[in-house]
Write a protein that holds these residues in place. Structure first.
Motif, PDB file in Angstrom:
ATOM      1  N   GLN B 429       1.685  -3.966  -9.843  1.00 21.93           N
ATOM      2  CA  GLN B 429       1.112  -3.410  -8.612  1.00 21.93           C
ATOM      3  C   GLN B 429       2.217  -2.961  -7.662  1.00 21.93           C
ATOM      4  O   GLN B 429       2.145  -1.895  -7.060  1.00 21.93           O
ATOM      5  CB  GLN B 429       0.239  -4.450  -7.907  1.00 21.93           C
ATOM      6  CG  GLN B 429      -1.114  -4.646  -8.554  1.00 21.93           C
ATOM      7  CD  GLN B 429      -1.881  -5.781  -7.893  1.00 21.93           C
ATOM      8  OE1 GLN B 429      -1.292  -6.779  -7.481  1.00 21.93           O
ATOM      9  NE2 GLN B 429      -3.185  -5.639  -7.806  1.00 21.93           N
ATOM     10  N   CYS B 433       3.066   0.953  -6.379  1.00 18.91           N
ATOM     11  CA  CYS B 433       3.131   1.397  -4.977  1.00 18.91           C
ATOM     12  C   CYS B 433       4.504   1.961  -4.643  1.00 18.91           C
ATOM     13  O   CYS B 433       4.628   2.952  -3.923  1.00 18.91           O
ATOM     14  CB  CYS B 433       2.817   0.247  -4.033  1.00 18.91           C
ATOM     15  SG  CYS B 433       1.138  -0.342  -4.176  1.00 18.91           S
ATOM     16  N   MET B 434       5.543   1.294  -5.151  1.00 23.22           N
ATOM     17  CA  MET B 434       6.898   1.746  -4.833  1.00 23.22           C
ATOM     18  C   MET B 434       7.196   3.072  -5.504  1.00 23.22           C
ATOM     19  O   MET B 434       7.896   3.922  -4.966  1.00 23.22           O
ATOM     20  CB  MET B 434       7.924   0.680  -5.216  1.00 23.22           C
ATOM     21  CG  MET B 434       7.829  -0.548  -4.319  1.00 23.22           C
ATOM     22  SD  MET B 434       8.969  -1.854  -4.787  1.00 23.22           S
ATOM     23  CE  MET B 434      10.521  -1.130  -4.270  1.00 23.22           C
ATOM     24  N   GLY B 437       6.411   5.705  -3.391  1.00 22.80           N
ATOM     25  CA  GLY B 437       7.274   5.925  -2.224  1.00 22.80           C
ATOM     26  C   GLY B 437       7.256   4.813  -1.194  1.00 22.80           C
ATOM     27  O   GLY B 437       8.029   4.829  -0.239  1.00 22.80           O
ATOM     28  N   LEU B 438       6.355   3.810  -1.342  1.00 25.51           N
ATOM     29  CA  LEU B 438       6.304   2.734  -0.355  1.00 25.51           C
ATOM     30  C   LEU B 438       7.468   1.769  -0.567  1.00 25.51           C
ATOM     31  O   LEU B 438       7.797   1.454  -1.710  1.00 25.51           O
ATOM     32  CB  LEU B 438       4.994   1.949  -0.487  1.00 25.51           C
ATOM     33  CG  LEU B 438       3.768   2.524   0.203  1.00 25.51           C
ATOM     34  CD1 LEU B 438       3.298   3.794  -0.487  1.00 25.51           C
ATOM     35  CD2 LEU B 438       2.652   1.496   0.207  1.00 25.51           C
ATOM     36  N   ASN B 439       8.063   1.293   0.529  1.00 29.68           N
ATOM     37  CA  ASN B 439       9.077   0.268   0.327  1.00 29.68           C
ATOM     38  C   ASN B 439       8.372  -1.048   0.009  1.00 29.68           C
ATOM     39  O   ASN B 439       7.156  -1.169   0.134  1.00 29.68           O
ATOM     40  CB  ASN B 439      10.037   0.164   1.521  1.00 29.68           C
ATOM     41  CG  ASN B 439       9.346  -0.294   2.782  1.00 29.68           C
ATOM     42  OD1 ASN B 439       8.443  -1.125   2.735  1.00 29.68           O
ATOM     43  ND2 ASN B 439       9.751   0.258   3.908  1.00 29.68           N
ATOM     44  N   GLU B 440       9.167  -2.048  -0.402  1.00 26.17           N
ATOM     45  CA  GLU B 440       8.571  -3.269  -0.933  1.00 26.17           C
ATOM     46  C   GLU B 440       7.691  -3.981   0.099  1.00 26.17           C
ATOM     47  O   GLU B 440       6.607  -4.464  -0.207  1.00 26.17           O
ATOM     48  CB  GLU B 440       9.695  -4.190  -1.399  1.00 26.17           C
ATOM     49  CG  GLU B 440       9.215  -5.235  -2.347  1.00 26.17           C
ATOM     50  CD  GLU B 440      10.366  -5.903  -3.057  1.00 26.17           C
ATOM     51  OE1 GLU B 440      11.496  -5.839  -2.543  1.00 26.17           O
ATOM     52  OE2 GLU B 440      10.128  -6.492  -4.109  1.00 26.17           O
ATOM     53  N   LEU B 446       0.253  -3.688   1.957  1.00 22.22           N
ATOM     54  CA  LEU B 446      -0.883  -2.884   1.498  1.00 22.22           C
ATOM     55  C   LEU B 446      -1.769  -3.676   0.533  1.00 22.22           C
ATOM     56  O   LEU B 446      -2.996  -3.681   0.645  1.00 22.22           O
ATOM     57  CB  LEU B 446      -0.351  -1.620   0.802  1.00 22.22           C
ATOM     58  CG  LEU B 446      -1.384  -0.651   0.240  1.00 22.22           C
ATOM     59  CD1 LEU B 446      -1.474   0.579   1.126  1.00 22.22           C
ATOM     60  CD2 LEU B 446      -1.023  -0.220  -1.171  1.00 22.22           C
ATOM     61  N   ILE B 447      -1.134  -4.366  -0.383  1.00 19.33           N
ATOM     62  CA  ILE B 447      -1.889  -5.119  -1.387  1.00 19.33           C
ATOM     63  C   ILE B 447      -2.637  -6.287  -0.731  1.00 19.33           C
ATOM     64  O   ILE B 447      -3.807  -6.539  -1.023  1.00 19.33           O
ATOM     65  CB  ILE B 447      -0.952  -5.611  -2.520  1.00 19.33           C
ATOM     66  CG1 ILE B 447      -0.391  -4.404  -3.286  1.00 19.33           C
ATOM     67  CG2 ILE B 447      -1.689  -6.540  -3.468  1.00 19.33           C
ATOM     68  CD1 ILE B 447       0.820  -4.705  -4.146  1.00 19.33           C
ATOM     69  N   GLY B 450      -5.595  -5.051   1.232  1.00 20.95           N
ATOM     70  CA  GLY B 450      -6.691  -4.715   0.327  1.00 20.95           C
ATOM     71  C   GLY B 450      -7.449  -5.968  -0.086  1.00 20.95           C
ATOM     72  O   GLY B 450      -8.680  -5.992  -0.115  1.00 20.95           O
ATOM     73  N   PHE B 451      -6.696  -7.019  -0.331  1.00 16.35           N
ATOM     74  CA  PHE B 451      -7.269  -8.304  -0.738  1.00 16.35           C
ATOM     75  C   PHE B 451      -8.218  -8.854   0.339  1.00 16.35           C
ATOM     76  O   PHE B 451      -9.226  -9.486   0.034  1.00 16.35           O
ATOM     77  CB  PHE B 451      -6.112  -9.266  -1.007  1.00 16.35           C
ATOM     78  CG  PHE B 451      -6.500 -10.670  -1.350  1.00 16.35           C
ATOM     79  CD1 PHE B 451      -6.993 -10.985  -2.607  1.00 16.35           C
ATOM     80  CD2 PHE B 451      -6.351 -11.688  -0.413  1.00 16.35           C
ATOM     81  CE1 PHE B 451      -7.330 -12.289  -2.917  1.00 16.35           C
ATOM     82  CE2 PHE B 451      -6.688 -12.993  -0.720  1.00 16.35           C
ATOM     83  CZ  PHE B 451      -7.184 -13.292  -1.977  1.00 16.35           C
ATOM     84  N   LYS B 453      -9.878  -7.096   2.636  1.00 14.78           N
ATOM     85  CA  LYS B 453     -10.725  -6.058   3.215  1.00 14.78           C
ATOM     86  C   LYS B 453     -12.155  -6.507   3.530  1.00 14.78           C
ATOM     87  O   LYS B 453     -12.691  -6.214   4.600  1.00 14.78           O
ATOM     88  CB  LYS B 453     -10.774  -4.878   2.253  1.00 14.78           C
ATOM     89  CG  LYS B 453     -11.345  -3.637   2.877  1.00 14.78           C
ATOM     90  CD  LYS B 453     -11.351  -2.532   1.861  1.00 14.78           C
ATOM     91  CE  LYS B 453     -11.874  -1.252   2.464  1.00 14.78           C
ATOM     92  NZ  LYS B 453     -11.928  -0.210   1.446  1.00 14.78           N
ATOM     93  N   ARG B 468      -5.095  -6.947  11.195  1.00 15.79           N
ATOM     94  CA  ARG B 468      -4.295  -6.314  10.153  1.00 15.79           C
ATOM     95  C   ARG B 468      -2.813  -6.365  10.527  1.00 15.79           C
ATOM     96  O   ARG B 468      -1.962  -6.685   9.714  1.00 15.79           O
ATOM     97  CB  ARG B 468      -4.781  -4.876  10.015  1.00 15.79           C
ATOM     98  CG  ARG B 468      -4.151  -4.115   8.895  1.00 15.79           C
ATOM     99  CD  ARG B 468      -4.759  -2.748   8.850  1.00 15.79           C
ATOM    100  NE  ARG B 468      -6.030  -2.787   8.120  1.00 15.79           N
ATOM    101  CZ  ARG B 468      -6.357  -1.896   7.201  1.00 15.79           C
ATOM    102  NH1 ARG B 468      -5.545  -0.932   6.905  1.00 15.79           N
ATOM    103  NH2 ARG B 468      -7.496  -1.968   6.572  1.00 15.79           N
TER     104      ARG B 468
END
Lengths: 257, 480
Positions: B429, B433-434, B437-440, B446-447, B450-451, B453, B468
């Protein structure tokens, strides 16, 4: 655009790539074919920056820069895109949410300001049509509960939005029926541009009926054993990969380069 | 452990922005607890006699009780004689906002809760509780126009003593449990909400709890009564300065929903969690319970628990009225040395009662996170239904997640569903995402978002954004 020189890669001490040389010019589409276990996916993942590999020798230049020195997110921000063979599910995160984060990560990296909500929405609504999906597709959680075909189409959709300079498609055709494959291929073809190169990794020739490559390379046992133009793919289709294995057995270490 | 795994560990360091202390002259009781302290608190509040009697009865019961230790929590014994049971900024209680000490206004402004009405979030009325007293309550006139009472409970005891008397201890009896008994004896302030028949409360109501003084316990008591056919949405937030000592927070919240009434109660709990080594932090030991008294009533608890060194609370609903509905939505994050043992109790008494439990536990670093829940269906509760879902997310290799669901059904027509999952943020996962382009750090956040939500979407809109952000800060690392 991309220049791979004598690339050697190990996973858990086992040699997978044993000296890959490959040059991809601007706007070119290269196909990498080969039997299972030949190292095709490893090559795709190493280029994209997955970390569980050891590069023991060789180098990769991308737009004149040492690609292997960059972390995966920086590679992405510089235009390297991998369409995954097995796209992962991210529960609770919608497709648009991930994509917007990705678009803005790139913009931030290049010192630009975040994309306006309206502009972004317009962009994704336009691109989602390319892969023949409804708009509600945008609100679904990333790959969650997607069929195999939907997952692959999602990869191409992301590629369309992110507009990479170098796109690597890792077995994007696997698990697709002929209709889905056509949709994917149409998407890819629509994205072919003079300043965008692509590496299409595939086991079968049939995808190359739709995405016609400039070059075809045959990978076996971690080496490129044969290369040619699009006709090489047809040849492989007729004769299978058996002859490669035979030849490797006759002349161990032989590569036609 | 892989390189990615180690990086995740690094990522989950946090900075506690609310950890400042306000220099203000306080009237603070010396540490210690006996009947005289209980009397002194009641005197300070100028309470009616019945309240003092009630407190003393609770205190005597408390003295005979044992501190409970059955939860999956490890912390040293609390020395109840070393705590101060009352602390308030010096001077008369301000009669209007203009009289509030500017230092206090500044404190709340710094916390993102401006108390001046023109600056405040439109549509949200705030009761600001500072240590043991309420220092300001906004939008009271506007609410009064609608017939809604929203005031400090200490004031309600003077202005509406009969109303308080009728309901206090009615849902959580004075001697319900050790911490509830302690609270009943020494509670200092909190909010009182009364929504008359048929009124839909025109604003979100909110209480912001701030512990400021050292060695002071906070024992607030909140009571919300929703008359027939009324509706109210209420939110509480909490923060405290960073200190090496632990601080005790033992609150009681009681909710009463009559026929066709609805109460939505949301919590964003961000007490100081202690440092990376587990020094300091708040012990958050709270009793929250609602009673769906009337038919078709509904009580919904939503909690975002990111703070405190120790959290133990089980916001519950007693479903007495036929067709009544109870809900519990929870996100609990434990990072560093934090421990949480939280969940809910749904007690089905009436016919056709329904309950939903959605619990999301996130454990990072050495955090220990426990879900504990009871679904009880009594004999007469025909056609009761419950759905429970408990998901745990692990970040790194040294944390723990535990789930203890208890189910008790005495009625054969009951339908109870329970689902539970435990997962780790996978390297696949993160890489996915990385590679986009997302940094770690952004990828982890983000993950995690989502969990959570399903729970976030239950929060009032103004606070969903805040929650958030809070989660992002709580997972914030050295990077960025």
């Amino acid at each position: 655009m991309l220049s791979i020189d004598n690339l050697h890669v190990r996973i858990d001490g086992k040699a997978i790539l044993k000296g890959i040389d490959l040059d991809v010019g601007s706007g070119e589409v290269h196909a990498i074919m080969g039997p299972n276990g030949s190292g095709k996916s490893t090559l795709a993942n190493v280029l994209a920056g997955r970390e569980n590999f050891d590069v023991t020798q060789g180098e990769v230049k991308y737009l004149g820069e040492d690609l292997l020195a960059l972390p995966s997110d920086e590679r992405a921000c510089k235009g390297v895109f991998l369409a995954f063979q097995y796209p992962v599910e991210i529960p609770g995160v919608s497709n648009v949410y991930l994509l917007k984060a990705a678009v803005n990560a790139r913009r931030k990296y290049h010192g630009e300001k975040a994309i306006a909500a309206g502009e972004f929405l317009k962009l994704v609504k336009e691109k989602v049509k390319m892969v023949d999906m409804k708009e509600e597709f945008l609100q679904r959680a990333v790959n969650e509960g997607f069929s195999g075909g939907e997952k692959k189409r999602n990869e191409i959709f992301q590629m369309a939005v992110l507009e990479p300079t170098l796109a690597i498609l890792d077995e994007t055709d696997s698990g697709l029926d002929i209709d889905a494959m056509k949709i994917v291929a149409d998407g890819v073809n629509a994205l072919r541009r003079e300043d965008r190169s692509m590496i299409v990794v595939t086991h079968y020739q049939r995808l190359l009926d739709y995405i016609v490559p400039d070059r075809v390379h045959v990978l076996a046992d971690g080496r490129i054993v044969k290369f040619g133009d699009k006709n090489l793919a047809l040849e492989l289709e007729k004769e299978g990969y058996g002859w490669i294995r035979d030849r490797l057995e006759r002349e161990p270490g032989a590569a036609t380069r | 452990m892989s390189a990615v795994g180690q990086d995740i560990e690094k990522l989950v360091k946090r900075e506690y922005k609310e950890g400042f202390y306000t220099e203000i002259d306080s009237d603070t009781f010396p540490p210690g607890l006996d009947e005289n302290v209980v009397r002194a608190i009641s005197r300070k509040k100028e309470e009616p006699e019945f309240m003092l009697e009630w407190r003393l009865k609770a205190f005597r019961r408390w003295q005979r009780m044992e501190e409970p230790r059955w939860a999956h929590l490890r912390f040293p014994k609390i020395d109840y004689q070393s705590i101060s049971y009352f602390s308030a900024p010096k001077g008369e209680r301000p009669k209007s906002l203009d009289e509030v000490d500017p230092k206090l206004l500044e404190t709340y402004e710094k916390l993102g809760i401006p108390l001046e009405e023109q600056k405040a979030l439109a549509g949200v009325a705030v009761d600001a509780v500072f240590d043991s007293v309420s220092v300001a309550t906004t939008f009271r006139e506007k609410l009064a126009d609608a017939g809604v009472i929203f005031c400090p409970i200490s004031e309600a005891l003077q202005e509406y003593p009969e109303l308080v008397r009728e309901y206090i201890g009615g849902v959580v009896p004075a001697a319900d449990n050790y911490f509830a008994a302690l609270n009943s004896a020494v509670f200092s302030d909190g909010s009182f909400v009364y929504i008359p028949k048929g009124v839909r409360c025109p604003m979100e109501l909110s209480t912001y709890f701030r512990i400021n003084e050292m060695n002071t316990g906070q024992f607030e008591r909140t009571l919300i009564v929703a008359e027939e056919g009324s509706y109210v949405s209420y939110l509480e937030g909490c923060t405290a300065p960073m200190r090496d000592e632990n601080q005790l927070h033992a609150a009681v919240v009681e909710l009463v929903a009559k026929e066709n009434a609805q109460i939505k109660y949301s919590t964003v709990q961000n007490w100081y969690p202690g440092d990376e080594q587990g020094r300091g932090g708040v012990y958050n030991l709270v009793t929250k319970r609602g009673a769906c008294r009337g038919a078709n009533s509904k009580i919904s608890w939503t909690q975002i628990e990111t703070g405190s060194a120790i959290t133990q609370k089980y916001p519950s609903v007693v479903l007495e009225g036929d067709n009544s509905i109870g809900e519990f939505y929870s996100v609990a994050l434990t990072n560093n040395m934090q421990q949480a043992d939280t969940g809910t109790k749904m007690i089905h008494v009436g016919k056709n009662t329904r309950s939903t439990i959605i619990s999301k536990g996130i454990s990072a670093s050495r955090g220990q996170n426990t879900y504990r829940g009871l679904v009880k269906i009594v004999k007469g509760a025909d056609n009761a239904r419950n759905y429970s879902r408990c998901d745990s997310l692990l970040i790194g290799n040294h944390c723990g997640a535990h789930t203890f669901p208890y189910l008790e059904s005495k009625n054969p027509s009951a339908r109870i569903e329970h689902e539970a999952t435990t997962s780790k943020i996978s390297e696949d996962q993160l890489f996915y995402c990385m590679q986009r382009g997302l940094n770690e750090e952004d990828a982890v956040s983000l993950i995690v978002n989502g969990f959570c939500k399903e729970v976030f979407r239950e929060l009032p809109m103004e606070f969903a954004v805040e929650a958030r952000k809070l989660l992002e800060i709580s997972l914030e690392g050295a990077v960025g």
